[in-house]
Write an enzyme that holds these catalytic residues in place. Structure first.
Site, PDB file in Angstrom:
ATOM      1  N   SER A 133       0.811  -1.221   0.000  1.00  0.00           N
ATOM      2  CA  SER A 133       0.000   0.000   0.000  1.00  0.00           C
ATOM      3  C   SER A 133       0.847   1.275   0.000  1.00  0.00           C
ATOM      4  O   SER A 133       0.439   2.295  -0.551  1.00  0.00           O
ATOM      5  CB  SER A 133      -0.955  -0.017   1.196  1.00  0.00           C
ATOM      6  OG  SER A 133      -0.245  -0.178   2.400  1.00  0.00           O
ATOM      7  N   ASP A 192      10.877   0.311  -1.942  1.00  0.00           N
ATOM      8  CA  ASP A 192       9.922  -0.710  -1.523  1.00  0.00           C
ATOM      9  C   ASP A 192       9.506  -0.468  -0.072  1.00  0.00           C
ATOM     10  O   ASP A 192      10.199   0.237   0.675  1.00  0.00           O
ATOM     11  CB  ASP A 192      10.523  -2.114  -1.684  1.00  0.00           C
ATOM     12  CG  ASP A 192       9.454  -3.175  -1.930  1.00  0.00           C
ATOM     13  OD1 ASP A 192       8.271  -2.902  -1.648  1.00  0.00           O
ATOM     14  OD2 ASP A 192       9.798  -4.265  -2.401  1.00  0.00           O
ATOM     15  N   GLY A 193       8.398  -1.058   0.312  1.00  0.00           N
ATOM     16  CA  GLY A 193       7.887  -0.926   1.680  1.00  0.00           C
ATOM     17  C   GLY A 193       8.462  -2.006   2.579  1.00  0.00           C
ATOM     18  O   GLY A 193       9.280  -2.827   2.155  1.00  0.00           O
ATOM     19  N   ALA A 194       8.038  -2.004   3.839  1.00  0.00           N
ATOM     20  CA  ALA A 194       8.483  -3.039   4.782  1.00  0.00           C
ATOM     21  C   ALA A 194       7.421  -3.208   5.857  1.00  0.00           C
ATOM     22  O   ALA A 194       6.577  -2.330   6.071  1.00  0.00           O
ATOM     23  CB  ALA A 194       9.804  -2.642   5.425  1.00  0.00           C
ATOM     24  N   ASP A 195       7.480  -4.365   6.524  1.00  0.00           N
ATOM     25  CA  ASP A 195       6.578  -4.613   7.660  1.00  0.00           C
ATOM     26  C   ASP A 195       7.232  -4.187   8.967  1.00  0.00           C
ATOM     27  O   ASP A 195       6.552  -3.738   9.896  1.00  0.00           O
ATOM     28  CB  ASP A 195       6.191  -6.093   7.697  1.00  0.00           C
ATOM     29  CG  ASP A 195       5.540  -6.502   6.375  1.00  0.00           C
ATOM     30  OD1 ASP A 195       4.671  -5.757   5.910  1.00  0.00           O
ATOM     31  OD2 ASP A 195       5.925  -7.534   5.808  1.00  0.00           O
ATOM     32  N   LYS A 199       9.806  -8.227   5.214  1.00  0.00           N
ATOM     33  CA  LYS A 199       8.850  -7.919   4.157  1.00  0.00           C
ATOM     34  C   LYS A 199       7.986  -9.145   3.889  1.00  0.00           C
ATOM     35  O   LYS A 199       8.273 -10.223   4.380  1.00  0.00           O
ATOM     36  CB  LYS A 199       9.599  -7.553   2.872  1.00  0.00           C
ATOM     37  CG  LYS A 199      10.297  -6.205   2.972  1.00  0.00           C
ATOM     38  CD  LYS A 199      10.955  -5.789   1.671  1.00  0.00           C
ATOM     39  CE  LYS A 199      10.056  -5.842   0.486  1.00  0.00           C
ATOM     40  NZ  LYS A 199       8.810  -5.062   0.623  1.00  0.00           N
ATOM     41  N   GLY A 200       6.940  -8.956   3.079  1.00  0.00           N
ATOM     42  CA  GLY A 200       6.208 -10.123   2.609  1.00  0.00           C
ATOM     43  C   GLY A 200       4.766 -10.230   3.044  1.00  0.00           C
ATOM     44  O   GLY A 200       4.125 -11.241   2.763  1.00  0.00           O
ATOM     45  N   GLU A 216      10.831  -9.152  -4.732  1.00  0.00           N
ATOM     46  CA  GLU A 216      11.259  -7.898  -4.084  1.00  0.00           C
ATOM     47  C   GLU A 216      12.742  -7.963  -3.685  1.00  0.00           C
ATOM     48  O   GLU A 216      13.479  -6.988  -3.829  1.00  0.00           O
ATOM     49  CB  GLU A 216      10.393  -7.625  -2.847  1.00  0.00           C
ATOM     50  CG  GLU A 216       8.975  -7.221  -3.229  1.00  0.00           C
ATOM     51  CD  GLU A 216       8.039  -7.052  -2.038  1.00  0.00           C
ATOM     52  OE1 GLU A 216       7.106  -6.260  -2.147  1.00  0.00           O
ATOM     53  OE2 GLU A 216       8.250  -7.714  -1.003  1.00  0.00           O
ATOM     54  N   LYS A 276       6.517   1.260  11.482  1.00  0.00           N
ATOM     55  CA  LYS A 276       7.289   0.096  11.037  1.00  0.00           C
ATOM     56  C   LYS A 276       8.659   0.017  11.713  1.00  0.00           C
ATOM     57  O   LYS A 276       9.353  -0.975  11.603  1.00  0.00           O
ATOM     58  CB  LYS A 276       7.494   0.141   9.515  1.00  0.00           C
ATOM     59  CG  LYS A 276       6.217   0.339   8.693  1.00  0.00           C
ATOM     60  CD  LYS A 276       5.366  -0.887   8.683  1.00  0.00           C
ATOM     61  CE  LYS A 276       4.121  -0.778   7.859  1.00  0.00           C
ATOM     62  NZ  LYS A 276       4.316  -0.701   6.424  1.00  0.00           N
TER      63      LYS A 276
HETATM   64  C1  5RP Z   1       4.800  -6.988   0.081  1.00  0.00           C
HETATM   65  C2  5RP Z   1       5.646  -6.215   1.038  1.00  0.00           C
HETATM   66  C3  5RP Z   1       5.209  -4.844   1.402  1.00  0.00           C
HETATM   67  O1  5RP Z   1       6.135  -3.930   0.894  1.00  0.00           O
HETATM   68  C4  5RP Z   1       5.144  -4.731   2.907  1.00  0.00           C
HETATM   69  O2  5RP Z   1       4.270  -5.742   3.382  1.00  0.00           O
HETATM   70  C5  5RP Z   1       4.638  -3.359   3.344  1.00  0.00           C
HETATM   71  O3  5RP Z   1       3.333  -3.190   2.917  1.00  0.00           O
HETATM   72  P1  5RP Z   1       2.497  -1.848   3.163  1.00  0.00           P
HETATM   73  O4  5RP Z   1       3.198  -0.752   2.410  1.00  0.00           O
HETATM   74  O5  5RP Z   1       1.143  -2.172   2.578  1.00  0.00           O
HETATM   75  O6  5RP Z   1       2.464  -1.587   4.635  1.00  0.00           O
HETATM   76  O7  5RP Z   1       6.664  -6.666   1.497  1.00  0.00           O
HETATM   77  O8  5RP Z   1       5.309  -8.272  -0.117  1.00  0.00           O
END
Ligand code: 5RP
Length: 239
Positions: free
Chosen positions: A37, A91-94, A104-105, A113, A131
Site C-alpha cells: 500500500s 519498496d515498503g516493509a513490515d 517484508k512479505g 522484491e 514500522k
Molecule cells: C509486500 C511487502 C510490502 O512492501 C510490505 O508488506 C509493506 O506493505 P504496506 O506498504 O502495505 O504496509 O513486502 O510483499
C-alpha cells in the site's frame, strides 16, 4: 498563537514517505518498483512526475500489483528478467530495525522484491514510523516461499530454528496462497530475531526454500514519515 493540530492517519504517513521517496528518483533512472500500500503512493507520484514534468524513467515491477499499477500510471516498464542492474529501488516493509535490516512479505511478493532490491545501486525502504522497531520479528513473521516437495521438511526446519510456521491461506480462495511465482507461502513467527544475519543464513540453507522476507544488509537507507503537531516529518535514514 492559534496552533492547529493535524491528525495524520497511517495512510497519510505512508503517502508522505512515499512522495518524499518518489521525489528522489532522477531523470533517466531504471527504478525497481516495490509492492504494497505504501508503494501504491510511490507509483502514483512517479506517474504524476512522468505525466506533468516529463520525468523519463523505466520501472521494473516486483509483482503483478506493481506491474498493473505502473502501466495504469503511465510508467514505462521492463521485466526483471531483462535487467541485471538498477539505479534505485523503492519498496515498503513490515518492520525495520536501526541497522536497516527489515521484514517484508505481508503481500507475498518478497522473493521478487529481494531480487530487485539486490540489483539496485541504491535500495531505499519507504515506510511510516509504525514500522520502525528496535528488535525485528516480535510482531511480524518471516515470510517464506517453499517449493511443494520441500514443504514438510522445511516446516520441520523452521520449528528447529525456533519458529512457528503456518501455511498462508487466502480469503479469496480456498486453500493455500500461491505466490506470483507459483509456490505456497509459509508465515514463520519467531519470538523476536536476535541475530538477523545468522537466521538469514540458516534459512538460505534450507533445500527447496525459494526465498524469504528477512532482508539483511540490503538497504542503503530508509525514508520514514512520523506524525508531529504540524502533520508529518519525513526523515531519510542512511544505513
Ligand atoms: C509486500 C511487502 C510490502 O512492501 C510490505 O508488506 C509493506 O506493505 P504496506 O506498504 O502495505 O504496509 O513486502 O510483499
Amino acid at each position: 498563537m492559534n496552533r492547529q493540530l493535524v491528525i495524520m492517519t497511517s495512510d497519510d504517513l505512508k503517502k508522505a514517505a512515499a512522495y518524499a521517496a518518489a521525489d528522489l528518483v532522477a531523470d533517466g533512472m531504471l527504478v525497481g518498483l516495490g509492492s504494497g500500500s505504501t508503494l501504491v503512493h510511490v507509483l502514483r507520484r512517479l506517474g504524476e512526475r512522468v505525466r506533468d514534468s516529463g520525468l523519463r524513467i523505466v520501472g521494473v515491477p516486483t509483482s503483478y500489483q506493481a506491474r498493473a499499477l505502473a502501466i495504469e500510471c503511465g510508467i514505462p516498464i521492463r521485466e526483471a528478467m531483462d535487467v541485471s542492474e538498477l539505479d534505485m529501488a523503492l519498496d515498503g516493509a513490515d518492520e525495520i530495525d536501526p541497522a536497516g535490516n527489515h521484514l517484508k512479505g505481508a503481500g507475498g511478493a518478497q522473493v521478487i522484491e529481494k531480487i530487485i532490491a539486490s540489483m539496485a545501486r541504491r535500495y531505499l525502504v519507504v515506510a511510516d514510523g509504525s514500522k520502525w522497531v528496535e528488535h525485528l520479528g516480535r510482531k511480524h513473521p518471516v515470510v517464506a516461499e517453499v517449493v511443494t516437495p520441500a514443504l514438510a521438511s522445511a516446516m520441520r526446519r523452521f520449528r528447529e530454528l525456533g519458529g512457528r510456521p503456518v501455511m498462508r491461506t487466502s480469503g479469496g480462495k480456498l486453500g493455500p496462497v500461491i505466490s506470483d511465482l507459483g509456490n505456497p507461502i509459509v508465515d514463520v513467527q519467531f519470538d523476536g530475531i536476535d541475530d538477523p544475519a545468522r537466521l538469514d543464513a540458516e534459512l538460505n540453507a534450507i533445500p527447496g526454500l525459494v526465498g524469504h522476507g528477512l532482508f539483511v544488509g540490503l538497504a542503503a537507507g530508509a525514508v520514514i514519515a512520523r506524525a508531529d503537531e504540524a502533520g508529518a516529518t519525513v526523515e531519510i535514514v542512511e544505513f
